[in-house]
Design a protein around this motif. Structure first.
Motif, PDB file in Angstrom:
ATOM      1  N   PHE A  85     -69.293 -44.666   5.227  1.00 32.23           N
ATOM      2  CA  PHE A  85     -70.589 -45.181   5.663  1.00 32.23           C
ATOM      3  C   PHE A  85     -70.763 -44.995   7.174  1.00 32.23           C
ATOM      4  O   PHE A  85     -71.809 -44.521   7.643  1.00 32.23           O
ATOM      5  CB  PHE A  85     -70.696 -46.658   5.286  1.00 32.23           C
ATOM      6  N   LEU A  86     -69.739 -45.346   7.942  1.00 29.77           N
ATOM      7  CA  LEU A  86     -69.823 -45.210   9.397  1.00 29.77           C
ATOM      8  C   LEU A  86     -69.878 -43.746   9.823  1.00 29.77           C
ATOM      9  O   LEU A  86     -70.575 -43.396  10.790  1.00 29.77           O
ATOM     10  CB  LEU A  86     -68.636 -45.920  10.049  1.00 29.77           C
ATOM     11  N   LYS A  87     -69.164 -42.879   9.110  1.00 22.56           N
ATOM     12  CA  LYS A  87     -69.232 -41.439   9.396  1.00 22.56           C
ATOM     13  C   LYS A  87     -70.653 -40.919   9.191  1.00 22.56           C
ATOM     14  O   LYS A  87     -71.132 -40.054   9.939  1.00 22.56           O
ATOM     15  CB  LYS A  87     -68.252 -40.671   8.508  1.00 22.56           C
ATOM     16  N   LEU A  88     -71.334 -41.431   8.161  1.00 20.67           N
ATOM     17  CA  LEU A  88     -72.718 -41.029   7.918  1.00 20.67           C
ATOM     18  C   LEU A  88     -73.608 -41.449   9.089  1.00 20.67           C
ATOM     19  O   LEU A  88     -74.464 -40.664   9.534  1.00 20.67           O
ATOM     20  CB  LEU A  88     -73.219 -41.673   6.616  1.00 20.67           C
ATOM     21  N   LEU A  89     -73.405 -42.649   9.596  1.00 16.80           N
ATOM     22  CA  LEU A  89     -74.191 -43.092  10.750  1.00 16.80           C
ATOM     23  C   LEU A  89     -73.910 -42.222  11.971  1.00 16.80           C
ATOM     24  O   LEU A  89     -74.826 -41.875  12.734  1.00 16.80           O
ATOM     25  CB  LEU A  89     -73.883 -44.556  11.066  1.00 16.80           C
ATOM     26  N   GLN A  90     -72.639 -41.845  12.154  1.00 19.65           N
ATOM     27  CA  GLN A  90     -72.303 -40.959  13.263  1.00 19.65           C
ATOM     28  C   GLN A  90     -73.013 -39.610  13.130  1.00 19.65           C
ATOM     29  O   GLN A  90     -73.566 -39.088  14.104  1.00 19.65           O
ATOM     30  CB  GLN A  90     -70.784 -40.733  13.312  1.00 19.65           C
ATOM     31  N   SER A  91     -73.021 -39.059  11.928  1.00 22.08           N
ATOM     32  CA  SER A  91     -73.649 -37.753  11.722  1.00 22.08           C
ATOM     33  C   SER A  91     -75.153 -37.825  11.959  1.00 22.08           C
ATOM     34  O   SER A  91     -75.747 -36.903  12.513  1.00 22.08           O
ATOM     35  CB  SER A  91     -73.351 -37.218  10.319  1.00 22.08           C
ATOM     36  N   LYS A  92     -75.782 -38.946  11.566  1.00 18.09           N
ATOM     37  CA  LYS A  92     -77.221 -39.096  11.807  1.00 18.09           C
ATOM     38  C   LYS A  92     -77.512 -39.221  13.300  1.00 18.09           C
ATOM     39  O   LYS A  92     -78.503 -38.654  13.799  1.00 18.09           O
ATOM     40  CB  LYS A  92     -77.762 -40.312  11.056  1.00 18.09           C
ATOM     41  N   SER A 122     -70.394 -40.936  19.350  1.00 13.83           N
ATOM     42  CA  SER A 122     -71.299 -40.116  18.538  1.00 13.83           C
ATOM     43  C   SER A 122     -72.766 -40.431  18.813  1.00 13.83           C
ATOM     44  O   SER A 122     -73.654 -39.745  18.287  1.00 13.83           O
ATOM     45  CB  SER A 122     -71.012 -40.330  17.049  1.00 13.83           C
ATOM     46  N   GLY A 123     -73.009 -41.469  19.598  1.00 14.84           N
ATOM     47  CA  GLY A 123     -74.386 -41.820  19.923  1.00 14.84           C
ATOM     48  C   GLY A 123     -74.928 -43.018  19.179  1.00 14.84           C
ATOM     49  O   GLY A 123     -76.101 -43.367  19.324  1.00 14.84           O
ATOM     50  N   VAL A 124     -74.085 -43.675  18.356  1.00 15.05           N
ATOM     51  CA  VAL A 124     -74.515 -44.885  17.656  1.00 15.05           C
ATOM     52  C   VAL A 124     -74.511 -46.051  18.643  1.00 15.05           C
ATOM     53  O   VAL A 124     -73.528 -46.276  19.342  1.00 15.05           O
ATOM     54  CB  VAL A 124     -73.584 -45.206  16.463  1.00 15.05           C
ATOM     55  N   HIS A 125     -75.611 -46.783  18.701  1.00 10.91           N
ATOM     56  CA  HIS A 125     -75.688 -47.987  19.521  1.00 10.91           C
ATOM     57  C   HIS A 125     -75.084 -49.130  18.705  1.00 10.91           C
ATOM     58  O   HIS A 125     -75.559 -49.442  17.614  1.00 10.91           O
ATOM     59  CB  HIS A 125     -77.135 -48.289  19.885  1.00 10.91           C
ATOM     60  N   PHE A 126     -74.057 -49.757  19.252  1.00 14.28           N
ATOM     61  CA  PHE A 126     -73.293 -50.753  18.484  1.00 14.28           C
ATOM     62  C   PHE A 126     -73.202 -52.064  19.248  1.00 14.28           C
ATOM     63  O   PHE A 126     -73.058 -52.084  20.475  1.00 14.28           O
ATOM     64  CB  PHE A 126     -71.881 -50.237  18.210  1.00 14.28           C
ATOM     65  N   SER A 127     -73.248 -53.177  18.481  1.00 14.11           N
ATOM     66  CA  SER A 127     -73.007 -54.482  19.093  1.00 14.11           C
ATOM     67  C   SER A 127     -72.516 -55.473  18.039  1.00 14.11           C
ATOM     68  O   SER A 127     -72.862 -55.366  16.863  1.00 14.11           O
ATOM     69  CB  SER A 127     -74.280 -55.030  19.739  1.00 14.11           C
ATOM     70  N   PHE A 128     -71.724 -56.436  18.493  1.00 15.10           N
ATOM     71  CA  PHE A 128     -71.341 -57.570  17.663  1.00 15.10           C
ATOM     72  C   PHE A 128     -72.348 -58.699  17.846  1.00 15.10           C
ATOM     73  O   PHE A 128     -72.928 -58.869  18.926  1.00 15.10           O
ATOM     74  CB  PHE A 128     -69.959 -58.103  18.063  1.00 15.10           C
ATOM     75  N   CYS A 129     -72.525 -59.506  16.790  1.00 11.88           N
ATOM     76  CA  CYS A 129     -73.293 -60.752  16.880  1.00 11.88           C
ATOM     77  C   CYS A 129     -72.336 -61.910  17.153  1.00 11.88           C
ATOM     78  O   CYS A 129     -71.246 -61.962  16.595  1.00 11.88           O
ATOM     79  CB  CYS A 129     -74.005 -61.062  15.565  1.00 11.88           C
ATOM     80  N   PHE A 130     -72.768 -62.828  17.992  1.00 10.32           N
ATOM     81  CA  PHE A 130     -72.095 -64.112  18.185  1.00 10.32           C
ATOM     82  C   PHE A 130     -70.611 -63.992  18.506  1.00 10.32           C
ATOM     83  O   PHE A 130     -69.762 -64.604  17.848  1.00 10.32           O
ATOM     84  CB  PHE A 130     -72.282 -65.008  16.954  1.00 10.32           C
ATOM     85  N   LYS A 131     -70.305 -63.209  19.521  1.00 12.23           N
ATOM     86  CA  LYS A 131     -68.923 -63.191  20.000  1.00 12.23           C
ATOM     87  C   LYS A 131     -68.608 -64.548  20.636  1.00 12.23           C
ATOM     88  O   LYS A 131     -69.440 -65.128  21.330  1.00 12.23           O
ATOM     89  CB  LYS A 131     -68.736 -62.066  21.023  1.00 12.23           C
ATOM     90  N   PRO A 132     -67.422 -65.085  20.388  1.00 13.63           N
ATOM     91  CA  PRO A 132     -67.073 -66.392  20.964  1.00 13.63           C
ATOM     92  C   PRO A 132     -67.165 -66.368  22.485  1.00 13.63           C
ATOM     93  O   PRO A 132     -66.744 -65.393  23.130  1.00 13.63           O
ATOM     94  CB  PRO A 132     -65.625 -66.591  20.505  1.00 13.63           C
ATOM     95  N   LYS A 133     -67.732 -67.426  23.028  1.00 19.93           N
ATOM     96  CA  LYS A 133     -67.852 -67.480  24.483  1.00 19.93           C
ATOM     97  C   LYS A 133     -67.976 -68.922  24.944  1.00 19.93           C
ATOM     98  O   LYS A 133     -68.394 -69.816  24.196  1.00 19.93           O
ATOM     99  CB  LYS A 133     -69.060 -66.668  24.957  1.00 19.93           C
ATOM    100  N   LEU A 134     -67.573 -69.144  26.170  1.00 19.33           N
ATOM    101  CA  LEU A 134     -67.706 -70.448  26.795  1.00 19.33           C
ATOM    102  C   LEU A 134     -69.142 -70.644  27.252  1.00 19.33           C
ATOM    103  O   LEU A 134     -69.864 -69.672  27.446  1.00 19.33           O
ATOM    104  CB  LEU A 134     -66.734 -70.540  27.972  1.00 19.33           C
ATOM    105  N   PRO A 135     -69.622 -71.887  27.413  1.00 16.86           N
ATOM    106  CA  PRO A 135     -68.832 -73.126  27.371  1.00 16.86           C
ATOM    107  C   PRO A 135     -68.695 -73.717  25.961  1.00 16.86           C
ATOM    108  O   PRO A 135     -67.970 -74.680  25.779  1.00 16.86           O
ATOM    109  CB  PRO A 135     -69.651 -74.063  28.261  1.00 16.86           C
ATOM    110  N   PHE A 136     -69.389 -73.125  24.957  1.00 20.09           N
ATOM    111  CA  PHE A 136     -69.377 -73.723  23.611  1.00 20.09           C
ATOM    112  C   PHE A 136     -68.545 -72.848  22.687  1.00 20.09           C
ATOM    113  O   PHE A 136     -69.051 -72.191  21.778  1.00 20.09           O
ATOM    114  CB  PHE A 136     -70.805 -73.891  23.111  1.00 20.09           C
TER     115      PHE A 136
END
Length: 400
Positions: A85-92, A122-136
């Motif tokens: 699946f990720l390879k397909l996104l890279q190719s696109k 490969s040019g895919v824009h990637f991000s994680f949601c809700f990475k743990p961070k301070l102060p909470f």
């Protein structure tokens, strides 16, 4: 004695810190996040209950994308299906299609740094949601983006319960086959899916594309009426309450985790008291510790009140579906539990089209045919181990 007192004090201090962190962090988050009930839309929709069939269609549409692919999943794993699946996104992306991939930090923790690096190279824009961070820290560790949204070229949308991993296409070792509900949509409702994705992208990356015309082409209304409900740890309880109160004949709930709030639990009991039939479909096999035990206290009462609790036998049941009479059904990402109501970011689609509802009824009939009723007497028999698990599950129920 002094050691016991010290340990108890430390435990109390940690508990107090977690409680304050959770409450204040959630309150701060809700100041910036919005719960949205979009206006009624008209689209063309298809419901998928098989991952194999869904992803055959899904991958075909991704391959045909011309301009943009925006994807949000709670889980992307590290198996062959996920890598393909990720390879397909890279190719696109290498073809020049704009690809954005947003995944939950906890749910997709198996994605390696190398995989992410290959995507971005490969040019895919990637991000994680809700990475743990301070102060909470405790709150952000508990917070999940549980939405599963895909928008292709601003014209084709997907929403539902399936994630990316081999078990979702019936290749898992234990939870096999996998039963779930997922929507494919064309028409004016796709605009709302796009807005939610871009809002989530903005929250996690600070990159704001919400007003970009290229992502919002002119869409022709379809024939099936529906309405999206977007929640971020509040208001889902009110939405479900409103739905339950509309029922005059029957309520069918399909969910992998039945851990309702006290309000929703009472609403179901009230529905039974006014002679509405209530059926709950849950898996017999559990994929997480204690979730079954957390549901048992509710099931005992509901069974006595006249509800039917059905345990799905043929593989794992991960559906998130609610049917109210023959007037509305709800399909989306939210489970019927406290976590979805009060912590997770979710997105549900309430459908009013009678033809579509009949299709969902047929699928639910299949679910029921593959299920067996839970025996209330067996559930009430003396079992010390089960009772201990239930006590622990009750304490942990907001986080299960």
């Amino acid at each position: 004695m002094k050691i016991i007192t010290t340990i108890a004090s430390i435990f109390l201090l940690i508990f107090s810190w977690c409680w304050v962190d959770l409450k204040v962090g959630h309150k701060r988050y809700l100041k910036h996040a919005t719960n949205i009930k979009y206006p009624p839309r008209n689209s063309e929709m298809t419901v998928f209950t098989s991952g194999k069939i869904l992803f055959e269609d899904y991958i075909k549409e991704v391959r045909q994308a011309q301009d943009s692919i925006h994807i949000l999943f709670y889980i992307v794993k590290n198996d062959k299906f996920s890598k393909d699946f990720l390879k397909l996104l890279q190719s696109k992306a290498e073809e020049g299609v704009e690809v954005r991939l947003l995944v939950d930090w906890i749910g997709s923790k198996k994605m390696s740094r190398q995989t992410i690096q290959e995507l971005t190279e490969s040019g895919v824009h990637f991000s994680f949601c809700f990475k743990p961070k301070l102060p909470f820290l405790f709150y952000t560790i508990q917070k999940r983006n549980h939405r599963k949204i895909t928008v292709i070229d601003g014209k084709i949308g997907y929403l539902g319960g399936f994630n990316i991993g081999k078990e979702y296409i019936n290749q898992g070792e234990k939870l096999n086959p996998w039963r779930d509900y997922h929507l494919k949509m064309t028409g004016e409702g796709v605009k709302d899916l796009q807005e939610v994705f871009l809002s989530d992208w903005f929250y996690d990356t600070n990159e704001d594309y919400r007003g970009t015309p290229a992502y919002f082409p002119t869409l022709t209304p379809g024939t099936q009426a529906h309405q999206f409900v977007v929640t971020n740890g509040s208001d889902l309880e009110q939405t479900m309450t409103h739905m339950i109160r509309q029922a005059t004949k029957k309520i069918i709930i399909g969910t992998p985790y039945f851990i309702p709030s006290e309000t929703l639990f009472q609403e179901l009991r009230d529905a039974l008291a006014r002679n509405v039939s209530v059926t709950v479909i849950v898996p017999e096999i559990s994929d997480h510790a204690l979730v079954k035990e957390a549901s048992f206290p509710y099931f005992r009462v509901l069974i006595k009140d006249g509800a039917e609790i059905m345990q799905f036998q043929r593989g794992f049941y991960h559906s998130k579906v609610i049917l109210i009479d023959d007037i509305m059904c709800d399909i989306g990402t939210a489970n019927f539990d406290k976590r979805s109501c009060f912590l997770n970011s979710e997105m549900n689609c309430i459908v009013f089209d009678r033809t579509f509802i009949k299709d969902v009824e047929k699928e639910l009939a299949v679910d029921l045919a593959e299920s067996k009723p839970l025996n209330g007497d067996a559930l009430s028999s003396m079992n010390v181990v089960r009772s201990a698990k239930e006590s622990l599950a009750s304490i942990l129920s907001p986080f299960l």
